[in-house]
Design a protein around this motif. Structure first.
Motif, PDB file in Angstrom:
ATOM      1  N   LEU A  94      48.984  43.856  42.033  1.00 44.15           N
ATOM      2  CA  LEU A  94      49.729  44.261  40.770  1.00 44.15           C
ATOM      3  C   LEU A  94      50.572  42.825  40.071  1.00 44.15           C
ATOM      4  CD1 LEU A  94      51.917  47.375  41.500  1.00 44.15           C
ATOM      5  CD2 LEU A  94      49.838  47.362  40.361  1.00 44.15           C
ATOM      6  N   TYR A  95      50.371  42.836  38.559  1.00 45.84           N
ATOM      7  CA  TYR A  95      51.095  41.571  38.160  1.00 45.84           C
ATOM      8  C   TYR A  95      52.069  41.981  37.090  1.00 45.84           C
ATOM      9  CZ  TYR A  95      51.847  37.184  35.821  1.00 45.84           C
ATOM     10  OH  TYR A  95      52.290  36.198  35.391  1.00 45.84           O
ATOM     11  N   SER A  96      53.312  41.429  37.324  1.00 45.37           N
ATOM     12  CA  SER A  96      54.416  41.584  36.262  1.00 45.37           C
ATOM     13  C   SER A  96      54.659  40.454  35.453  1.00 45.37           C
ATOM     14  CB  SER A  96      55.747  41.844  36.855  1.00 45.37           C
ATOM     15  OG  SER A  96      56.635  41.669  36.089  1.00 45.37           O
ATOM     16  N   TYR A  98      53.135  38.485  41.607  1.00 41.90           N
ATOM     17  CA  TYR A  98      52.113  39.309  41.953  1.00 41.90           C
ATOM     18  C   TYR A  98      52.683  40.068  43.202  1.00 41.90           C
ATOM     19  CZ  TYR A  98      48.534  36.565  39.553  1.00 41.90           C
ATOM     20  OH  TYR A  98      47.920  35.657  38.604  1.00 41.90           O
ATOM     21  N   ARG A 104      49.590  52.677  39.502  1.00 40.81           N
ATOM     22  CA  ARG A 104      50.381  51.856  38.159  1.00 40.81           C
ATOM     23  C   ARG A 104      51.407  52.389  37.653  1.00 40.81           C
ATOM     24  NH1 ARG A 104      47.198  49.587  33.499  1.00 40.81           N
ATOM     25  NH2 ARG A 104      47.379  51.821  32.796  1.00 40.81           N
ATOM     26  N   HIS A 121      54.353  52.917  39.423  1.00 36.17           N
ATOM     27  CA  HIS A 121      55.324  51.539  39.406  1.00 36.17           C
ATOM     28  C   HIS A 121      55.783  51.357  38.102  1.00 36.17           C
ATOM     29  CE1 HIS A 121      54.147  50.134  43.529  1.00 36.17           C
ATOM     30  NE2 HIS A 121      53.016  50.304  42.905  1.00 36.17           N
ATOM     31  N   ASN A 122      55.544  51.762  36.950  1.00 35.24           N
ATOM     32  CA  ASN A 122      55.904  51.560  35.710  1.00 35.24           C
ATOM     33  C   ASN A 122      56.935  52.416  35.313  1.00 35.24           C
ATOM     34  OD1 ASN A 122      54.647  49.358  35.095  1.00 35.24           O
ATOM     35  ND2 ASN A 122      52.731  50.192  34.569  1.00 35.24           N
ATOM     36  N   THR A 143      59.986  47.761  42.499  1.00 33.00           N
ATOM     37  CA  THR A 143      59.190  47.228  41.276  1.00 33.00           C
ATOM     38  C   THR A 143      60.038  47.522  40.126  1.00 33.00           C
ATOM     39  OG1 THR A 143      57.826  49.302  41.562  1.00 33.00           O
ATOM     40  CG2 THR A 143      57.302  47.497  42.908  1.00 33.00           C
ATOM     41  N   GLY A 201      60.140  44.649  37.474  1.00 28.85           N
ATOM     42  CA  GLY A 201      58.915  44.007  37.080  1.00 28.85           C
ATOM     43  C   GLY A 201      58.281  44.824  35.931  1.00 28.85           C
ATOM     44  N   TRP A 259      54.169  46.895  34.953  1.00 36.39           N
ATOM     45  CA  TRP A 259      53.100  46.346  36.052  1.00 36.39           C
ATOM     46  C   TRP A 259      51.780  46.636  35.589  1.00 36.39           C
ATOM     47  CZ3 TRP A 259      54.633  43.111  39.761  1.00 36.39           C
ATOM     48  CH2 TRP A 259      55.976  43.338  40.283  1.00 36.39           C
ATOM     49  N   LYS A 260      50.925  45.595  35.830  1.00 36.92           N
ATOM     50  CA  LYS A 260      49.415  45.634  35.409  1.00 36.92           C
ATOM     51  C   LYS A 260      48.699  45.651  36.884  1.00 36.92           C
ATOM     52  CE  LYS A 260      45.710  43.606  32.818  1.00 36.92           C
ATOM     53  NZ  LYS A 260      45.420  42.221  31.694  1.00 36.92           N
TER      54      LYS A 260
END
Length: 99
Positions: free
Chosen positions: A7-9, A15, A28, A31-32, A39, A42, A45-46
């Protein structure tokens, strides 16, 4: 199915690597939603990279391998390689449709 994913923020410019059982899109969204305290900061997250495994053990081994590298450069190389692969697959798909 098991996934090792990254994942990337953009907010944190960071990462994260994870293992997940199930569908990657659910991961995802978890996390979002801020479900994890770790997480939450951040968001959003993608998912920028993932690999599928049939065996949980294989996904765990791969995640540990990525984490041991402790290298943003290594992750960026994975992403670079992945994008090159995706472009090749898309080109082949387009050629097959035209013929």
């Amino acid at each position: 199915m098991y996934f090792t994913y990254i994942l990337y923020s953009q907010n944190l410019e960071k990462y994260l690597y994870w293992i997940h059982l199930g569908f990657k899109c659910q991961t995802r969204s978890t996390h979002n939603r801020g479900a994890s305290r770790y997480t939450r900061k951040g968001i959003p997250w993608k998912i920028v990279y993932f690999e599928k495994y049939l065996q949980k053990h294989d996904a765990i081994v791969r995640e540990r391998h990525i984490k041991k590298k402790k290298s943003r450069k290594y992750i960026e190389q994975l992403l670079e390689h992945n994008h090159a692969y995706e472009k090749c697959v898309k080109k082949d798909d387009q050629k097959n449709k035209n013929h």
